[in-house]
Write a protein that holds these residues in place. Structure first.
Motif, PDB file in Angstrom:
ATOM      1  N   CYS A   1     -13.663 -30.311 -86.410  1.00 12.94           N
ATOM      2  CA  CYS A   1     -14.799 -31.239 -86.289  1.00 12.94           C
ATOM      3  C   CYS A   1     -16.075 -30.619 -86.851  1.00 12.94           C
ATOM      4  O   CYS A   1     -16.832 -31.267 -87.563  1.00 12.94           O
TER       5      CYS A   1
ATOM      6  N   CYS B   1     -17.250 -30.651 -90.672  1.00 16.90           N
ATOM      7  CA  CYS B   1     -17.916 -31.832 -91.230  1.00 16.90           C
ATOM      8  C   CYS B   1     -19.188 -32.173 -90.462  1.00 16.90           C
ATOM      9  O   CYS B   1     -20.118 -32.737 -91.015  1.00 16.90           O
ATOM     10  N   HIS B   2     -19.212 -31.863 -89.171  1.00 16.95           N
ATOM     11  CA  HIS B   2     -20.347 -32.316 -88.372  1.00 16.95           C
ATOM     12  C   HIS B   2     -21.454 -31.286 -88.225  1.00 16.95           C
ATOM     13  O   HIS B   2     -22.563 -31.619 -87.846  1.00 16.95           O
TER      14      HIS B   2
ATOM     15  N   THR C   1     -22.139 -46.019 -85.188  1.00 12.19           N
ATOM     16  CA  THR C   1     -21.967 -45.496 -86.533  1.00 12.19           C
ATOM     17  C   THR C   1     -22.986 -46.199 -87.404  1.00 12.19           C
ATOM     18  O   THR C   1     -23.365 -47.318 -87.083  1.00 12.19           O
TER      19      THR C   1
ATOM     20  N   VAL D   1     -23.604 -41.969 -88.138  1.00 16.00           N
ATOM     21  CA  VAL D   1     -24.183 -40.899 -87.357  1.00 16.00           C
ATOM     22  C   VAL D   1     -25.613 -40.668 -87.855  1.00 16.00           C
ATOM     23  O   VAL D   1     -25.808 -40.423 -89.049  1.00 16.00           O
TER      24      VAL D   1
ATOM     25  N   ARG E   1     -15.074 -42.958 -93.800  1.00 16.82           N
ATOM     26  CA  ARG E   1     -13.924 -42.810 -92.895  1.00 16.82           C
ATOM     27  C   ARG E   1     -12.904 -41.852 -93.504  1.00 16.82           C
ATOM     28  O   ARG E   1     -11.751 -42.222 -93.707  1.00 16.82           O
TER      29      ARG E   1
ATOM     30  N   HIS F   1     -11.849 -40.420 -89.486  1.00 17.19           N
ATOM     31  CA  HIS F   1     -11.735 -41.369 -88.365  1.00 17.19           C
ATOM     32  C   HIS F   1     -11.352 -42.704 -88.977  1.00 17.19           C
ATOM     33  O   HIS F   1     -12.170 -43.591 -89.135  1.00 17.19           O
TER      34      HIS F   1
HETATM   35  C1  HEC Z   1     -13.470 -34.553 -92.773  1.00 17.94           C
HETATM   36  C2  HEC Z   1     -14.715 -34.545 -92.069  1.00 17.94           C
HETATM   37  C3  HEC Z   1     -14.772 -34.878 -90.578  1.00 17.94           C
HETATM   38  C4  HEC Z   1     -14.080 -34.261 -89.571  1.00 17.94           C
HETATM   39  C5  HEC Z   1     -13.084 -33.134 -89.661  1.00 17.94           C
HETATM   40  C6  HEC Z   1     -14.528 -34.887 -88.337  1.00 17.94           C
HETATM   41  N1  HEC Z   1     -15.439 -35.875 -88.614  1.00 17.94           N
HETATM   42 FE1  HEC Z   1     -16.373 -37.087 -87.261  1.00 17.94          FE
HETATM   43  N2  HEC Z   1     -17.213 -38.153 -88.787  1.00 17.94           N
HETATM   44  C7  HEC Z   1     -17.125 -37.831 -90.129  1.00 17.94           C
HETATM   45  C8  HEC Z   1     -17.828 -38.835 -90.911  1.00 17.94           C
HETATM   46  C9  HEC Z   1     -17.974 -38.839 -92.422  1.00 17.94           C
HETATM   47  C10 HEC Z   1     -18.334 -39.781 -89.971  1.00 17.94           C
HETATM   48  C11 HEC Z   1     -19.088 -41.073 -90.259  1.00 17.94           C
HETATM   49  C12 HEC Z   1     -20.460 -40.702 -90.638  1.00 17.94           C
HETATM   50  C13 HEC Z   1     -21.336 -41.833 -90.970  1.00 17.94           C
HETATM   51  O1  HEC Z   1     -20.903 -42.908 -91.397  1.00 17.94           O
HETATM   52  O2  HEC Z   1     -22.521 -41.589 -90.788  1.00 17.94           O
HETATM   53  C14 HEC Z   1     -17.944 -39.300 -88.645  1.00 17.94           C
HETATM   54  C15 HEC Z   1     -18.283 -39.942 -87.452  1.00 17.94           C
HETATM   55  C16 HEC Z   1     -18.041 -39.437 -86.189  1.00 17.94           C
HETATM   56  C17 HEC Z   1     -18.524 -40.022 -84.952  1.00 17.94           C
HETATM   57  C18 HEC Z   1     -19.375 -41.276 -84.819  1.00 17.94           C
HETATM   58  C19 HEC Z   1     -18.519 -42.524 -84.679  1.00 17.94           C
HETATM   59  C20 HEC Z   1     -17.849 -42.936 -85.955  1.00 17.94           C
HETATM   60  O3  HEC Z   1     -16.604 -42.973 -85.979  1.00 17.94           O
HETATM   61  O4  HEC Z   1     -18.550 -43.212 -86.950  1.00 17.94           O
HETATM   62  C21 HEC Z   1     -18.071 -39.204 -83.936  1.00 17.94           C
HETATM   63  C22 HEC Z   1     -18.306 -39.397 -82.459  1.00 17.94           C
HETATM   64  C23 HEC Z   1     -17.292 -38.130 -84.525  1.00 17.94           C
HETATM   65  N3  HEC Z   1     -17.304 -38.293 -85.903  1.00 17.94           N
HETATM   66  C24 HEC Z   1     -16.656 -37.108 -83.822  1.00 17.94           C
HETATM   67  C25 HEC Z   1     -15.754 -36.202 -84.389  1.00 17.94           C
HETATM   68  C26 HEC Z   1     -14.859 -35.328 -83.628  1.00 17.94           C
HETATM   69  C27 HEC Z   1     -14.800 -35.219 -82.123  1.00 17.94           C
HETATM   70  C28 HEC Z   1     -14.134 -34.624 -84.536  1.00 17.94           C
HETATM   71  C29 HEC Z   1     -13.021 -33.602 -84.287  1.00 17.94           C
HETATM   72  C30 HEC Z   1     -11.902 -34.071 -83.478  1.00 17.94           C
HETATM   73  C31 HEC Z   1     -14.574 -35.043 -85.873  1.00 17.94           C
HETATM   74  N4  HEC Z   1     -15.543 -35.994 -85.730  1.00 17.94           N
HETATM   75  C32 HEC Z   1     -14.056 -34.538 -87.062  1.00 17.94           C
HETATM   76  C33 HEC Z   1     -16.474 -36.747 -90.673  1.00 17.94           C
HETATM   77  C34 HEC Z   1     -15.622 -35.896 -89.979  1.00 17.94           C
END
Ligand code: HEC
Ligand code: HEC
Ligand code: HEC
Ligand code: HEC
Ligand code: HEC
Length: 482
Positions: free
Chosen positions: A163, A166-167, A200, A202, A325, A328
Motif C-alpha cells: 500500500c 503507491c500511497h 474517491t 484521494v 483503478r 482497487h
Molecule cells: C498500485 C498502487 C496502489 C496500491 C499498491 C494501493 N493503492 Fe490504494 N489507491 C491507489 C490509487 C491510484 C487510488 C485512487 C486515487 C485517486 O483516484 O485519487 C487509491 C485509492 C485508495 C483509497 C480511497 C478509495 C478509493 O478506492 O479510491 C483507499 C482507502 C486506499 N487506496 C487504500 C489502500 C490500501 C489499504 C492499500 C493496501 C492494501 C492500497 N490502497 C494499495 C493506488 C494504490
C-alpha cells in the motif's frame, strides 16, 4: 546465601531493588522487553500473528519499555535522596563516589544494560516502521474500513506492491505526513467519524512521478497492444461475442503517436479544472507546450462562473487521472460475470446463466441476506424452468452459485456502503461498465479552444476497432487468436 555488602550484586540490589519506584521501573522494562523480544522472535520464525498483537507489541509496548527505563534513574535518585535526608546530609548534594570499585563495576554493568536496551530499541523501531509499512497493517488493522480496498488489491496485478509504495512513496517528508494523517485516521476509526464509503479521489495523493514512476518509467515504449474483450449475451446459449481493439498505447522518447506518447510526454503539461468532487465533469483543460504556448479547451466553450471557480479544483494531469483503478479494481455485474464465464469458473453450458446471475447480482446491492438471495434466485430458476439441468448439472450449479457469491463479496461491502459502481474507473469510456465517461470526460468533441479546436473523439485515435461484438471475428482468426 550471604551477600557481601560491597559486592556488585549488593550494589545492584541497592540501586534497583531498594525502593518500589526503581523496582517498578525495572519490572516494567524487563517484562515489556521480554514480550517484545518474544514477539519479534515469533514473527522472524514466520508465525502468523493477529494484527492487533502487532500494534500492541511494536507500537504500544515500546512506550512502556522506555517509560520503565526513565523510571529507574528517577527511583535511584529518589532513593538516594531519601537516604541522604534520613542521614541528615544536604539533600541537594548527592554524590556518586567513582573511587569505589563496586560503584565503578555497577556503572559498567549499567552501561552494558543500556547498550542492550538501545539495541532492542533500534531493532523495535526498525521493525515497527517496517510493520507500519506492511500491507497487512494498512489493510487489516482497521478491518471493516479498508476491507474494500484490501480485497480488491489482493486480486489485482499490484497485489505484491505494498500500500505504502503507491500511497506514501519514498522520502522522509511524506513518511511524516503519512504518519500524522495516520494518527487522524486512527481517531476517525475509534470514534466512527470516517466517511462511508471512503471518498474517491484521494485528496492530496502523492503525484505519480514519485510513486508509479518509481517502477514504471514514462519513456518506456509500450507500442500497440491487442485487447480482446469477451462478452456473453443473455440468451439461452450465453453466446460469446468478441470485441478486439488494437490499443495505440505508444510511448517512447520521441512522441511517436498514441495515448502515452501524447499524454505523458515530459515536454507537455496538461492541467484541468473541475467543479466535481469525483472529477467526472471537467470544465476546463489547459495544455502548456514546452515553448510556452498555452491552449485552453472549455467545456461547451463556456467560462466558469466566479462561484464555480471558488470551489473548483485545479490539477496537473498524471498517470492516476487515467489509471485511477490500477489496484482497487471493482467490476460491474456484467463484466465480472463475463470474466468468470470466460475463465470457466461458471459453466457457460448452463442455460441463461449469464442472464439469471446478472439479475441476481443487480438485485443484491448490499442488504442483509444478499448471499442467500443469490443462492435461491439461481437455484430456483433451474428447479422451476430446467428440472433436467438442475438434476444433471447439480455440481455446476453449485459452482456457479459460489462463484456469483464470490463476485458479490469482491465488489459489494455493505458495512462501508460500497456497492456496484461506487468507484468509477476512468480508463475507458463504456459508462455502463466503468460508471465513468473516462477518456470522454475530455475527448467529447465539445471541449473547445478559442480558435475552434476540440479535444477529439475520433474512434481510431486511441485504438483501431478490429472487431466489434462478433461471434467469430475474422480479424482474430487472421491473428491466430481464439
Ligand atoms: C498500485 C498502487 C496502489 C496500491 C499498491 C494501493 N493503492 Fe490504494 N489507491 C491507489 C490509487 C491510484 C487510488 C485512487 C486515487 C485517486 O483516484 O485519487 C487509491 C485509492 C485508495 C483509497 C480511497 C478509495 C478509493 O478506492 O479510491 C483507499 C482507502 C486506499 N487506496 C487504500 C489502500 C490500501 C489499504 C492499500 C493496501 C492494501 C492500497 N490502497 C494499495 C493506488 C494504490
Ligand atoms: C513497486 C512497483 C510498482 C509500483 C509502485 C506501481 N506498479 Fe504498476 N505494475 C508493477 C508490476 C510489477 C506490474 C506487472 C504486474 C503483472 O503483470 O502481473 C504492474 C502493472 C501495471 C499495469 C498493467 C496492469 C495490467 O492489467 O496488466 C498498469 C496499468 C500499472 N501497473 C499502473 C500503475 C500505476 C498507475 C501505478 C501508481 C498508482 C503503479 N502501477 C505503481 C509494479 C508497480
Ligand atoms: C491519457 C490516459 C493515460 C495516462 C495519463 C497514462 N496512461 Fe497508461 N495506459 C492508458 C491506456 C488507455 C492504456 C491501455 C489500457 C488497456 O489496453 O487496457 C495504458 C496502459 C498502461 C500500461 C500497460 C502497458 C502494457 O503494455 O500492457 C502501463 C504499465 C501504464 N499504462 C502505465 C502508466 C504510467 C506509469 C503512467 C504515468 C506515467 C500512465 N500509464 C499514464 C492510459 C493512460
Ligand atoms: C483532462 C482531459 C483529458 C482526459 C481525461 C483525457 N485526455 Fe487525451 N487529450 C487531452 C488533450 C487536451 C489532448 C490534446 C488535444 C489536441 O490538442 O489535439 C489529448 C490528446 C490525446 C491523444 C493524442 C491525440 C493526437 O492528436 O495524437 C490521445 C491518443 C489521447 N489523448 C488519449 C486519451 C485516452 C486514451 C484517455 C483516457 C484513458 C484520455 N486521452 C483522457 C485531454 C484529455
Ligand atoms: C480518447 C481515446 C479513445 C477514443 C477517442 C475512443 N476510445 Fe474506445 N476505448 C478507449 C479506451 C482507453 C478503452 C478501454 C480499454 C480497456 O478496457 O482497457 C476503449 C474501449 C473501447 C471498446 C471496448 C469496450 C469494452 O467493452 O471494454 C469499444 C467497443 C470502443 N472503445 C469503441 C470506440 C468507438 C466506437 C469510438 C468512437 C466513437 C471510440 N471507442 C473512441 C479509448 C478511446
Amino acid at each position: 546465601m550471604t551477600i557481601r555488602k560491597d559486592s556488585k550484586l549488593a550494589i545492584l540490589i541497592l540501586l534497583f531493588g531498594r525502593n518500589w519506584i526503581t523496582l517498578f521501573g525495572t519490572g516494567l522494562t524487563t517484562s515489556t522487553a521480554m514480550m517484545i523480544v518474544g514477539f519479534l522472535t515469533a514473527t522472524m520464525l514466520g508465525f502468523e500473528t493477529p494484527p492487533y498483537l502487532g500494534i500492541l507489541m511494536l507500537l504500544i509496548m515500546p512506550g512502556f519499555f522506555v517509560l520503565g527505563l526513565l523510571i529507574i534513574p528517577i527511583g535511584i535518585f529518589w532513593g538516594k535522596r531519601k537516604k541522604a535526608v534520613a542521614e541528615g546530609a544536604d539533600a541537594a548534594h548527592i554524590t556518586i563516589n567513582l573511587r569505589r570499585p563496586e560503584v565503578r563495576g555497577a556503572l559498567g554493568l549499567i552501561t552494558l544494560l543500556t547498550g542492550a536496551n538501545l539495541l532492542i530499541m533500534a531493532l523495535v523501531s526498525y521493525r515497527s516502521v517496517e510493520y507500519m509499512d506492511s500491507t497487512e497493517f494498512c489493510g487489516k488493522t482497521c478491518h471493516t474500513v479498508m476491507k474494500p480496498e484490501f480485497t480488491a488489491h489482493a486480486v489485482s496485478p499490484h497485489s505484491r506492491v505494498s500500500c505504502v509504495e503507491c500511497h506514501i512513496g519514498p522520502g522522509a517528508p511524506w513518511f511524516v505526513k503519512a504518519k500524522i494523517s495516520g494518527v487522524r485516521q486512527v481517531f476517525a476509526v475509534a470514534l466512527h467519524t470516517y466517511e462511508h464509503p471512503i471518498p474517491t479521489p484521494v485528496a492530496n495523493l502523492r503525484p505519480s512521478r514519485d510513486t508509479c514512476e518509481q517502477c514504471h518509467w514514462p519513456q518506456k515504449f509500450t507500442g500497440d497492444r491487442v485487447k480482446v474483450v469477451t462478452e456473453y449475451t443473455d440468451d439461452e446459449k450465453n453466446t460469446a461475442l468478441k470485441t478486439a481493439l488494437l490499443m495505440h498505447i505508444g510511448g517512447g522518447e520521441l512522441g511517436t503517436g498514441g495515448i502515452h506518447s501524447w499524454h505523458i510526454d515530459p515536454r507537455r503539461k496538461t492541467t484541468y479544472v473541475t467543479t466535481d468532487r469525483q472529477r467526472q465533469k471537467i470544465d476546463l483543460v489547459r495544455v502548456t507546450e514546452a515553448d510556452g504556448t498555452v491552449t485552453e479547451y472549455k467545456a461547451d466553450g463556456k467560462d466558469l462562473t466566479p462561484e464555480q471557480l471558488a470551489t473548483a479544483e485545479t490539477r496537473i494531469m498524471d498517470c492516476i487521472d487515467c489509471h485511477n483503478r490500477p489496484t482497487h479494481i471493482y467490476q460491474m455485474p456484467g463484466r465480472a460475470l463475463d470474466d468468470a464465464l470466460h475463465g470457466g469458473r461458471i459453466d457457460a453450458s448452463l442455460p441463461f446463466v449469464k442472464k439469471i446471475a446478472a439479475e441476481a447480482l443487480t438485485e443484491a446491492k448490499g442488504a442483509e441476506g444478499d448471499l442467500e438471495l443469490i443462492d435461491t434466485k439461481i437455484r430456483s430458476f433451474y428447479q422451476e424452468k430446467y428440472k433436467d439441468v438442475a438434476a444433471a448439472k447439480a455440481d455446476k450449479i453449485d459452482e456457479a452459485v459460489r462463484e456469483v457469491q464470490g463476485i458479490y463479496s469482491k465488489n459489494v461491502f455493505p458495512d462501508m456502503s460500497v456497492t456496484w459502481g461506487t468507484y468509477p474507473n476512468n480508463i475507458g469510456h463504456t459508462v455502463g461498465e466503468n460508471q465513468s465517461p473516462g477518456c470522454f470526460r475530455c475527448h467529447d468533441d465539445s471541449h473547445v479552444s478559442a480558435d475552434g479546436k476540440t479535444i477529439k473523439q475520433d474512434c481510431t485515435m486511441c485504438h483501431t476497432v478490429l472487431a466489434m461484438q462478433e461471434e467469430n471475428p475474422a480479424a482474430l482468426q487472421d491473428l491466430g487468436l481464439h
